[in-house]
Scaffold this motif. Structure first.
Motif, mmCIF file in Angstrom:
data_model
loop_
_atom_site.group_PDB
_atom_site.id
_atom_site.type_symbol
_atom_site.label_atom_id
_atom_site.label_comp_id
_atom_site.label_asym_id
_atom_site.label_seq_id
_atom_site.Cartn_x
_atom_site.Cartn_y
_atom_site.Cartn_z
ATOM 1 N N TYR A 137 0.400 8.388 -11.187
ATOM 2 C CA TYR A 137 1.642 8.323 -10.430
ATOM 3 C C TYR A 137 2.491 7.150 -10.894
ATOM 4 C CZ TYR A 137 -1.087 11.385 -7.410
ATOM 5 O OH TYR A 137 -1.874 12.416 -6.942
ATOM 6 N N ASP A 138 3.827 7.391 -10.933
ATOM 7 C CA ASP A 138 4.799 6.354 -11.246
ATOM 8 C C ASP A 138 5.549 5.960 -9.974
ATOM 9 O OD1 ASP A 138 4.366 6.278 -14.098
ATOM 10 O OD2 ASP A 138 5.373 8.236 -14.188
ATOM 11 N N GLN A 139 6.319 4.901 -10.069
ATOM 12 C CA GLN A 139 7.135 4.415 -8.954
ATOM 13 C C GLN A 139 6.278 4.176 -7.698
ATOM 14 O OE1 GLN A 139 10.427 3.564 -9.435
ATOM 15 N NE2 GLN A 139 9.856 4.051 -11.553
ATOM 16 N N VAL A 140 5.113 3.628 -7.920
ATOM 17 C CA VAL A 140 4.168 3.384 -6.829
ATOM 18 C C VAL A 140 4.514 2.077 -6.109
ATOM 19 C CG1 VAL A 140 1.746 2.883 -6.291
ATOM 20 C CG2 VAL A 140 2.331 4.687 -7.934
ATOM 21 N N ARG A 141 4.513 2.141 -4.810
ATOM 22 C CA ARG A 141 4.769 0.969 -3.966
ATOM 23 C C ARG A 141 3.436 0.307 -3.625
ATOM 24 N NH1 ARG A 141 8.223 1.506 1.592
ATOM 25 N NH2 ARG A 141 8.466 -0.719 2.092
ATOM 26 N N VAL A 142 3.319 -0.993 -3.847
ATOM 27 C CA VAL A 142 2.073 -1.711 -3.583
ATOM 28 C C VAL A 142 2.302 -2.699 -2.445
ATOM 29 C CG1 VAL A 142 0.245 -3.151 -4.549
ATOM 30 C CG2 VAL A 142 1.411 -1.456 -5.997
ATOM 31 N N VAL A 143 1.424 -2.615 -1.438
ATOM 32 C CA VAL A 143 1.573 -3.392 -0.211
ATOM 33 C C VAL A 143 0.288 -4.175 0.065
ATOM 34 C CG1 VAL A 143 1.979 -3.249 2.280
ATOM 35 C CG2 VAL A 143 3.132 -1.645 0.737
ATOM 36 N N ASP A 144 0.436 -5.441 0.417
ATOM 37 C CA ASP A 144 -0.701 -6.257 0.847
ATOM 38 C C ASP A 144 -0.727 -6.326 2.365
ATOM 39 O OD1 ASP A 144 -1.527 -6.746 -1.706
ATOM 40 O OD2 ASP A 144 -1.027 -8.880 -1.733
ATOM 41 N N GLU A 145 -1.884 -5.975 2.947
ATOM 42 C CA GLU A 145 -2.069 -6.034 4.398
ATOM 43 C C GLU A 145 -3.123 -7.078 4.737
ATOM 44 O OE1 GLU A 145 -3.082 -2.207 5.906
ATOM 45 O OE2 GLU A 145 -1.183 -1.276 5.305
ATOM 46 N N VAL A 155 -7.455 -9.590 1.946
ATOM 47 C CA VAL A 155 -6.288 -8.710 1.918
ATOM 48 C C VAL A 155 -6.718 -7.316 1.487
ATOM 49 C CG1 VAL A 155 -4.129 -8.243 0.679
ATOM 50 C CG2 VAL A 155 -4.631 -10.560 1.472
ATOM 51 N N GLN A 156 -6.125 -6.306 2.126
ATOM 52 C CA GLN A 156 -6.232 -4.936 1.630
ATOM 53 C C GLN A 156 -4.960 -4.625 0.858
ATOM 54 O OE1 GLN A 156 -6.981 -1.914 4.636
ATOM 55 N NE2 GLN A 156 -9.027 -1.663 3.834
ATOM 56 N N ARG A 157 -5.107 -4.266 -0.406
ATOM 57 C CA ARG A 157 -3.956 -3.922 -1.236
ATOM 58 C C ARG A 157 -3.872 -2.409 -1.353
ATOM 59 N NH1 ARG A 157 -3.060 -7.682 -6.147
ATOM 60 N NH2 ARG A 157 -2.263 -8.900 -4.371
ATOM 61 N N VAL A 172 -8.908 -7.707 -1.901
ATOM 62 C CA VAL A 172 -8.582 -8.996 -2.499
ATOM 63 C C VAL A 172 -9.155 -10.080 -1.597
ATOM 64 C CG1 VAL A 172 -6.744 -10.521 -3.298
ATOM 65 C CG2 VAL A 172 -6.453 -8.035 -3.473
ATOM 66 N N GLY A 173 -10.272 -10.663 -1.990
ATOM 67 C CA GLY A 173 -10.915 -11.689 -1.172
ATOM 68 C C GLY A 173 -11.479 -11.155 0.124
ATOM 69 N N ASP A 174 -11.755 -9.856 0.171
ATOM 70 C CA ASP A 174 -12.262 -9.214 1.384
ATOM 71 C C ASP A 174 -13.776 -9.070 1.274
ATOM 72 O OD1 ASP A 174 -12.938 -7.618 3.516
ATOM 73 O OD2 ASP A 174 -11.538 -6.008 3.052
ATOM 74 N N PRO A 175 -14.562 -9.709 2.168
ATOM 75 C CA PRO A 175 -16.019 -9.626 2.065
ATOM 76 C C PRO A 175 -16.562 -8.213 2.244
ATOM 77 C CG PRO A 175 -15.358 -10.700 4.116
ATOM 78 C CD PRO A 175 -14.141 -10.592 3.271
ATOM 79 N N GLU A 176 -15.795 -7.363 2.926
ATOM 80 C CA GLU A 176 -16.233 -5.974 3.079
ATOM 81 C C GLU A 176 -16.115 -5.214 1.764
ATOM 82 O OE1 GLU A 176 -14.343 -2.394 5.504
ATOM 83 O OE2 GLU A 176 -15.328 -3.804 6.848
ATOM 84 N N GLY A 177 -15.194 -5.653 0.928
ATOM 85 C CA GLY A 177 -15.065 -5.091 -0.417
ATOM 86 C C GLY A 177 -14.731 -3.621 -0.458
ATOM 87 N N GLU A 178 -13.918 -3.140 0.487
ATOM 88 C CA GLU A 178 -13.604 -1.716 0.507
ATOM 89 C C GLU A 178 -12.658 -1.360 -0.630
ATOM 90 O OE1 GLU A 178 -12.633 1.458 3.929
ATOM 91 O OE2 GLU A 178 -11.119 -0.107 3.717
ATOM 92 N N THR A 179 -13.067 -0.402 -1.453
ATOM 93 C CA THR A 179 -12.226 0.130 -2.511
ATOM 94 C C THR A 179 -12.229 1.648 -2.384
ATOM 95 O OG1 THR A 179 -14.064 0.179 -4.073
ATOM 96 C CG2 THR A 179 -12.683 -1.791 -4.063
ATOM 97 N N LEU A 180 -11.049 2.254 -2.475
ATOM 98 C CA LEU A 180 -10.928 3.695 -2.295
ATOM 99 C C LEU A 180 -9.890 4.251 -3.270
ATOM 100 C CD1 LEU A 180 -10.691 3.700 1.611
ATOM 101 C CD2 LEU A 180 -12.592 4.684 0.316
#
Length: 223
Positions: A137-145, A155-157, A172-180
């Motif tokens: 995908y192009d023109q993707v919006r990236v948000v830090d929560e 942070v969840q990116r 990002v620096g999240d001990p839960e380390g969730e990646t999806l």
């Protein structure tokens, strides 16, 4: 979406199935679309959640609350993170602003002092490119929560593709380390939609029968 996360038992396979229903719920006077999320860790359901979203005339998508049931060993263990705007001092927030706003302050995504919930977000990229199993995908919006109340949670990116929605979650620096990453996107058949309505209503009815805050919310509306 599929990936990995550490929910207390080490880093394990993690999957979230996000279903947009055709049901609505009036919260704080505003009709909200109801979504139904099911989290599974190593093929075991760990959470089932109802979340409520509404879009204003300017195109901003608002988050009006969440009812997340938690399960241990397949059995209901509670819903301690529940919050509903307008009840018990909880306030709605903007989940996704209509326009990308780089370099501006964070926006409030929602707050509930009673359950120590306070989420904020900001745009960090406006026209990114990303590839996931479903495609590129192009023109993707990236948000830090993040949550200012839990600075050690990191942070969840999240990456949002035009016309698709959230296609990637990084830690990002999240001990839960969730990646999806997004692995599947389908339109429900009439039978599948009917089943989704049934399960969504079950969650709503259980919450309104058992939860001290959620019981004060309006019942679902729809087919």
């Amino acid at each position: 979406m599929e990936g990995r996360a550490n929910r207390g038992g080490g880093v394990l396979p993690h999957r979230i199935t996000f279903t947009v229903t055709d049901l609505t719920k009036v919260i704080d006077g505003v009709p909200n679309l109801v979504t139904w999320d099911v989290d599974t860790d190593k093929n075991t359901v760990s959470e089932a959640e109802l979340a409520f979203f509404a879009q204003d005339d300017g195109g901003n998508v608002w988050n009006f609350g969440e009812y997340p049931e938690e399960y241990k060993g397949g059995k209901f263990s509670g819903a301690p993170s529940t919050w509903i705007a307008g009840l018990s001092r909880a306030e709605a927030g903007i989940q996704v602003p209509a326009k990308v706003q780089l370099g501006t302050p964070e926006v409030l995504q929602g707050s509930s002092p009673d359950v120590e919930f306070l989420d904020c977000a900001k745009d960090v990229k406006a026209a990114d490119k990303t590839c996931v199993p479903l495609g590129c995908y192009d023109q993707v919006r990236v948000v830090d929560e993040r949550s200012p109340l839990a600075p050690d949670s990191g942070v969840q990116r999240k990456s949002y593709a035009p016309g698709i929605g959230n296609v990637r979650v990084e830690a990002v620096g999240d001990p839960e380390g969730e990646t999806l990453v997004l692995v599947e996107r389908t339109t429900l058949s009439p039978a599948e939609l009917a089943k989704a309505r049934e399960e969504t209503r079950k969650l709503d009815q259980h919450g309104r029968a058992t939860h001290p805050i959620y019981k004060n919310s309006a019942p679902l509306q729809g087919p």
